[in-house]
Design a protein around this motif. Structure first.
Motif, PDB file in Angstrom:
ATOM      1  N   ASP A  15       0.812  -1.210   0.000  1.00  0.00           N
ATOM      2  CA  ASP A  15       0.000   0.000   0.000  1.00  0.00           C
ATOM      3  C   ASP A  15       0.850   1.267   0.000  1.00  0.00           C
ATOM      4  O   ASP A  15       0.318   2.370  -0.039  1.00  0.00           O
ATOM      5  CB  ASP A  15      -0.931   0.033   1.219  1.00  0.00           C
ATOM      6  N   LEU A  16       2.167   1.118   0.066  1.00  0.00           N
ATOM      7  CA  LEU A  16       3.050   2.273   0.054  1.00  0.00           C
ATOM      8  C   LEU A  16       2.972   2.980  -1.302  1.00  0.00           C
ATOM      9  O   LEU A  16       2.628   2.373  -2.321  1.00  0.00           O
ATOM     10  CB  LEU A  16       4.500   1.843   0.308  1.00  0.00           C
ATOM     11  N   VAL A  17       3.314   4.243  -1.313  1.00  0.00           N
ATOM     12  CA  VAL A  17       3.309   5.013  -2.554  1.00  0.00           C
ATOM     13  C   VAL A  17       4.400   4.482  -3.478  1.00  0.00           C
ATOM     14  O   VAL A  17       5.541   4.269  -3.055  1.00  0.00           O
ATOM     15  CB  VAL A  17       3.546   6.506  -2.240  1.00  0.00           C
ATOM     16  N   VAL A  47       5.197  -6.149  -9.336  1.00  0.00           N
ATOM     17  CA  VAL A  47       5.027  -4.732  -8.999  1.00  0.00           C
ATOM     18  C   VAL A  47       6.017  -4.353  -7.904  1.00  0.00           C
ATOM     19  O   VAL A  47       6.727  -3.343  -7.998  1.00  0.00           O
ATOM     20  CB  VAL A  47       3.572  -4.430  -8.555  1.00  0.00           C
ATOM     21  N   SER A  48       6.081  -5.173  -6.867  1.00  0.00           N
ATOM     22  CA  SER A  48       7.004  -4.913  -5.762  1.00  0.00           C
ATOM     23  C   SER A  48       8.457  -4.941  -6.229  1.00  0.00           C
ATOM     24  O   SER A  48       9.264  -4.076  -5.858  1.00  0.00           O
ATOM     25  CB  SER A  48       6.784  -5.944  -4.657  1.00  0.00           C
TER      26      SER A  48
END
Length: 61
Positions: A15-17, A47-48
């Protein structure tokens, strides 16, 4: 001694920007494109990974 009767609630690190790719860097732009496609496909591992690479990619001042 701390009270251990309640569970600890941890946030979701995804959930981090997202880091912003440097628009003047072909590597960052490519990683941003890969990240967008991975997110579209629901591949949050990629994504990470892309976020880590964008954050760690060196740029000269």
């Amino acid at each position: 001694m701390p009270d251990l009767t309640e569970a600890v609630q941890l946030g979701n690190p995804l959930d981090l920007v997202d880091p912003v790719p440097d628009a003047d860097c072909a590597v960052c732009v490519a990683l941003g494109g890969q990240r967008a496609e991975a997110r579209r496909l629901g591949d949050m591992t990629t994504v990470s990974d892309c976020n880590v690479e964008i954050r760690r990619h060196p740029h000269r001042p």
